[in-house]
Scaffold this motif. Structure first.
Motif, mmCIF file in Angstrom:
data_model
loop_
_atom_site.group_PDB
_atom_site.id
_atom_site.type_symbol
_atom_site.label_atom_id
_atom_site.label_comp_id
_atom_site.label_asym_id
_atom_site.label_seq_id
_atom_site.Cartn_x
_atom_site.Cartn_y
_atom_site.Cartn_z
ATOM 1 N N GLY A 203 0.684 -1.203 0.050
ATOM 2 C CA GLY A 203 0.061 0.051 0.242
ATOM 3 C C GLY A 203 0.936 1.272 0.043
ATOM 4 O O GLY A 203 0.271 2.271 -0.051
ATOM 5 N N SER A 204 2.132 1.101 0.121
ATOM 6 C CA SER A 204 2.882 2.339 0.308
ATOM 7 C C SER A 204 3.067 2.983 -1.300
ATOM 8 O O SER A 204 2.932 2.302 -2.351
ATOM 9 C CB SER A 204 4.491 2.066 0.295
ATOM 10 O OG SER A 204 4.652 1.698 1.677
ATOM 11 N N VAL A 205 2.750 4.344 -1.183
ATOM 12 C CA VAL A 205 2.572 5.083 -2.529
ATOM 13 C C VAL A 205 4.246 5.379 -3.058
ATOM 14 O O VAL A 205 5.012 5.856 -2.237
ATOM 15 C CB VAL A 205 2.054 6.545 -2.098
ATOM 16 C CG1 VAL A 205 2.041 7.474 -3.385
ATOM 17 C CG2 VAL A 205 0.582 6.257 -1.448
ATOM 18 N N VAL A 206 4.353 4.858 -4.355
ATOM 19 C CA VAL A 206 5.559 5.323 -4.864
ATOM 20 C C VAL A 206 5.554 6.158 -6.108
ATOM 21 O O VAL A 206 6.391 6.730 -6.354
ATOM 22 C CB VAL A 206 6.363 4.014 -5.354
ATOM 23 C CG1 VAL A 206 6.708 3.048 -3.962
ATOM 24 C CG2 VAL A 206 5.501 3.033 -6.331
ATOM 25 N N ILE A 207 4.186 6.530 -6.404
ATOM 26 C CA ILE A 207 3.950 7.555 -7.626
ATOM 27 C C ILE A 207 2.811 8.185 -7.239
ATOM 28 O O ILE A 207 1.602 7.672 -6.679
ATOM 29 C CB ILE A 207 3.627 6.796 -8.991
ATOM 30 C CG1 ILE A 207 4.902 6.114 -9.532
ATOM 31 C CG2 ILE A 207 3.213 7.608 -9.843
ATOM 32 C CD1 ILE A 207 4.465 5.330 -10.889
#
Length: 997
Positions: A529-533
């Motif tokens: 679930g980590s946002v990378v974009i």
């Protein structure tokens, strides 16, 4: 003057009373080479006044890239284009007067007076019909009616066609066919390059057949905006725009030179250079006419475009929708569009949006409602008092998403809000006055200050705007809406659920995994679930000042509280036009967006089309080595698997302010109501409510920051191009000199060995199944637009031709080369093919040998053995972008038919246009219920004589295992049958034009 004459379904029954237009079509089916007998005008000559170029009221400016045509504004083109026109266009203009003189509705041709004396021009008056049925028609159908009346020559458009539209309430449920002549065509470069390739190739074919190659020339105005080539190579930098554009030109110089050649070689085609903005925003703010005034003839603007989100213009009251590139090319070349008279869903809006709710929240709610209602192939017309309470930009946001809810159009009739927007965006007072006067006189204007006459719709929906809640959509489809308050719970359900549109099947024990890594020397970590974009991108939202300035306010509040976006999140801002930059600077909010990493990266369609660029190597390694379900949050309209980025399996659509909020949180695994986003500089928790602006705050900034002068100055400079574009040198030749070594532009094989004799209709015998799909296979699955995977057949081809991996570019940018696009067909890395028992990837089983091969290699093996193939599919096959390569590619692979539960509208017509047979299973049946495994061989019993085939008829499909079932052939009109008989729409057009003198 009411239209008389009973409705006839002769077109569908092939009765002896079929129209002269249909008889003319069928005269070609037997290979008849003779032109139609005099005095009927030829298809080339029988062009509508809607094909002229512009309305009055704008000034002109000499442009270095407009091949001698001044183009400060499209409204100044009409007289100028005639001065540079070819003999073909001269004949076309002369024919207009002939058609007008023969129009059977000249009795209702009416003058429109100017308030100060004189007249704006003349128009075909719908009130003068004195037919009570017209007053009940939806506004969107009135546009079709006006076009049919204005172009009624009893040849291409007949009185019977006009009567069908007037009697819409009774005829629409019968799926009757009508012709339609749009006023103009709109292209972007991903679809525009293959369109120009086809036109260049058609010129060669015409020459080889002994015809006049100059006949292959657009007869309607064509605007092509180069907006899909920029990639986010450089982000979080003040220099990002310049750096990304330089890389864009390095990669695409050959493509851009080809497009510039096309703007010179073909009359009536104008190219807006790279760096100008997103095609649909440029269309909304600049190209859209609303009402044309051509040589004193007034009529409504209408447009078809090769991008599915052409529908954005519907928010301006202009009838527009997406078509496949091959269909657009035929429209350019003088062929009327054949369409089924659509049903219209009346969508009533009431009330007012609550404080803090955005247009994006509204459109995601509308998308979910309409997808559930079922609107494929229909118009949606918005009405009710609530419409008058939403801005033009909000309407455009809703209209833009028509492909996501499946409608042909999401239409907003013109009202006072539209007129105010036209003035805001720099249209002159005289032009706006003409537009209002015409639309009021022709009963096409909505005045919410007056009592509303009830209109009839095919079905009805209603939404109270006050019921709309903040939401996002995902993780894999635009219509999977999730309210913000439910997001955390929904995310954990997605982790638990089996692999599917709402599932990733992550074991419970692995759901809390933490991937620690080093990012440029500092500790970093990722979890599921980590946002990378985090990208503020796409035409949907960047045209809307309220959400763009709202994003700036979120960034400002976060900066003031001491919150900062994590440095390993790839943040970007790609405005739809230069106007956005001007009002973000005027408001003082751009500096806060910059501080959070949302520097402007370019003006074009970036992350939403898959041009998100590479992730940092450390981030990519952390994702792949730990099998992290990483997230992208973007303000776009598409979030299909594998589209945004190969490494982001969870992709969420959100408003620009929410994109900033999720970037600050760093994860989608958060409950914004209860959990803090971060810790402020004072050591206290900061919550979502602390950074979220009120509706009043946003409105105040919009009022003070969005000014008419910004639009005027932006579109004065847009015509000047840029030094890199202006320095491109291109040949003056009318025929293109193909470079066989080019990996960007290649002569396609469509017309090689073509003769004047149509190949005729054909069934399919003993075909193998190339692929067996489930539901919701998108055009991204069939023909991806994003990066070229290093192990793919396309990559192998490029390496063999001396192209380094760093120069692969994207599939979208290489659509001018059929060799690469054929290898890229069904090359999406998220493809799920039942022949591989659920294994994900662009492979299939070669049934005769049982080998697992790439789809391209398997198809090549079938073709080498002379074996045809088919595709089995579920519901909504071909949803998503109006991508003609999703039909061209399968044709080149040897696919002869697709059998699906249902088709997306544009893709079905694209298949027909390339000679592929679309068939639908009967209701309640599909490959699974029929126990088809895909290992069978399939015979489709289609008559070989075109006269024995009817639109929508049933045919028998049998297999070598003894199974037999009935399917419906999805040739929906007689014209589509004519195309099929000729092997596709473009061969049909070539044969027609080659017979004309």
């Amino acid at each position: 003057m009411p239209v008389t004459g009973p409705h006839s379904s002769a077109l569908l029954r092939r009765a002896s009373s079929r129209s002269s237009a249909t008889r003319k079509l069928y005269s070609s089916l037997s290979g008849n080479k003779s032109p139609p007998p005099s005095p009927s005008p030829s298809p080339l000559a029988s062009r509508s006044r809607s094909h002229a170029t512009a309305s009055a009221g704008f000034r002109s400016l000499r442009s270095p890239w407009s091949h001698g045509v001044d183009w400060k504004s499209p409204a100044s083109l009409s007289s100028q284009i005639r001065t540079t026109a070819s003999p073909v266009l001269d004949r076309f203009h002369r024919s207009l007067a002939t058609i007008a003189s023969k129009n059977v509705f000249n009795g209702i041709l009416t003058g429109l007076p100017k308030p100060g004396g004189g007249e704006f021009g003349k128009f075909y008056s719908l009130p003068a019909l004195n037919d009570p049925r017209v007053d009940k028609l939806p506004y969107s159908i009135r546009i079709l009616l006006e076009s049919a009346i204005r172009n009624c020559d009893n040849f291409q458009v007949t009185k019977e066609d006009v009567e069908k539209i007037i009697d819409w309430e009774k005829t629409a449920p019968k799926q009757v066919e009508i012709p339609f002549k749009p006023a103009r065509v709109l292209l972007q470069d991903f679809t525009g390059v293959p369109a120009v390739v086809d036109l260049a190739c058609m010129r060669d074919a015409m020459k080889n057949l002994g015809g006049d190659s100059d006949k292959i020339n657009p007869l309607v105005p064509v605007d092509l905006v180069v907006d899909h080539s920029v990639q986010v190579d450089v982000a979080r930098s003040e220099n990002a725009v310049k750096a990304n554009m330089e890389l864009e030109f390095q990669r695409n110089k050959e493509r851009f030179a080809f497009l510039k050649w096309g703007s010179k070689a073909f009359q009536n085609m104008l190219v807006v250079p790279p760096g100008s903005g997103i095609v649909h925003q440029v269309n909304l703010e600049y190209l859209g006419r609303v009402v044309f005034n051509t040589d004193g003839m007034l009529y409504p603007d209408s447009v078809v475009g090769t991008d599915s989100h052409t529908t954005m213009i519907d928010g301006l009251g202009v009838a527009g929708w997406g078509v496949g590139g091959i269909e657009a090319e035929a429209t350019m070349l003088g062929q009327p569009m054949s369409m089924v008279l659509p049903g219209v869903v009346g969508f009533k809006l009431s009330g007012k949006l609550r404080n803090g709710v955005t247009a994006t929240d509204l459109v995601l709610t509308v998308t979910q409602m309409l997808r559930k209602h079922g609107v494929v192939g229909k118009f949606v017309e918005f009405h009710g008092d609530g419409v008058g309470k939403i801005s033009l930009a909000d309407r455009a946001t809703i209209a833009n998403m028509s492909p996501e809810y499946g409608a042909t159009m999401g239409f907003f009739p013109v009202d006072h809000v539209t007129l105010q927007y036209l003035k805001l965006t720099g249209r002159s007072d005289d032009t706006v006055a003409m537009i209002e006067a015409y639309l009021r006189a022709n009963n096409m204007f909505v005045d919410y200050n007056e009592p509303q006459q009830e209109r009839v719709y095919s079905s009805y929906l209603e939404l109270d705007l006050s019921d709309v809640e903040p939401c996002i959509s995902g993780p894999k489809r635009p219509h999977d809406r999730v309210t913000l308050k439910d997001m955390k719970a929904d995310w954990h359900c997605c982790l638990d659920n089996k692999v599917g549109f709402k599932g990733f099947a992550v074991p419970k024990e692995a759901q809390d995994k933490v991937a620690k890594f080093s990012f440029h020397g500092q500790p970093a970590e990722l979890m599921h679930g980590s946002v990378v974009i985090a990208a503020i991108t796409s035409c949907t939202n960047t045209s809307n000042p309220s959400v763009m300035l709202g994003a700036g306010l979120v960034a400002k509040k976060a900066c003031e509280l001491g919150l900062k976006v994590k440095p390993w999140i790839k943040t970007s801002l790609a405005p739809g036009s230069g106007v956005v930059t001007k009002y973000l600077l005027q408001s003082g909010l751009q500096k806060y967006l910059n501080e959070q990493g949302f520097n402007i990266v370019g003006y074009g369609c970036t992350t939403c089309i898959g041009n998100s660029g590479e992730l940092d190597e450390a981030v990519g390694a952390a994702i792949t080595e730990n099998d992290i379900i990483a997230s992208a949050v973007l303000s776009g309209n598409r979030n299909f698997e594998g589209r945004v980025h190969a490494l982001t399996r969870a992709n969420y659509l959100a408003s620009p302010p929410l994109v900033v909020a999720y970037a600050l949180a760093g994860t989608v695994d958060i409950d914004f109501e209860k959990e803090p986003i971060g810790v402020g500089k004072d050591g206290k928790d900061v919550y979502f409510r602390d950074i979220w602006p009120s509706t009043e705050e946003i409105a105040d900034v919009v009022q003070s920051s969005v000014l008419p002068a910004m639009f005027k100055s932006t579109y004065e400079s847009i015509t000047q191009g840029n030094p890199m574009w202006n320095d491109l040198s291109v040949p003056e030749s009318k025929l293109y000199s193909w470079d066989t070594s080019s990996t960007y532009i290649h002569e396609p094989p469509y017309f090689k060995n073509m003769t004047m004799d149509p190949p005729g209709a054909h069934g399919v015998k003993d075909a193998y199944c190339l692929l067996n799909f489930g539901d919701s296979i998108t055009t991204d699955h069939i023909s991806p637009a994003g990066s070229i995977h290093k192990d793919s057949p396309a990559a192998k081809f490029l390496l063999e031709h001396g192209v380094d991996r760093k120069d692969f570019n994207s599939y979208g940018s290489r659509r001018g080369n059929d060799e690469i696009m054929a290898r890229g067909t069904f090359a999406n890395i998220r493809l799920v093919n039942k022949l591989l028992n659920g294994e994900v990837g662009p492979s299939t089983v070669h049934v005769p040998t049982g080998e697992k091969l790439s789809v391209f290699d398997a198809a090549s093996k079938y073709k080498a053995a002379g074996q045809d193939t088919i595709v089995l599919a579920g519901a909504e096959y071909g949803s998503g972008s109006s991508r003609d390569w999703a039909a061209k590619g399968p044709m080149l692979l040897g696919v002869k038919a697709v059998i699906a539960k249902s088709f997306e509208r544009i893709h079905r017509s694209n298949l027909v246009g390339m000679g592929i047979i679309p068939l639908c299973f009967k209701a309640g049946e599909d490959a699974d219920t029929l126990q088809l495994t895909g290992h069978e061989r399939y015979t489709i019993d289609l008559p070989s004589n075109i006269s024995e085939i009817r639109p929508g008829q049933d045919v028998n499909v049998s297999t070598n295992t003894g199974k037999s079932f009935t399917c419906t052939v999805r040739f929906d009109t007689e014209v589509e049958l004519a195309y099929f008989n000729h092997g596709g729409i473009l061969p049909y057009v070539i044969r027609q034009l080659s017979t004309q003198k």
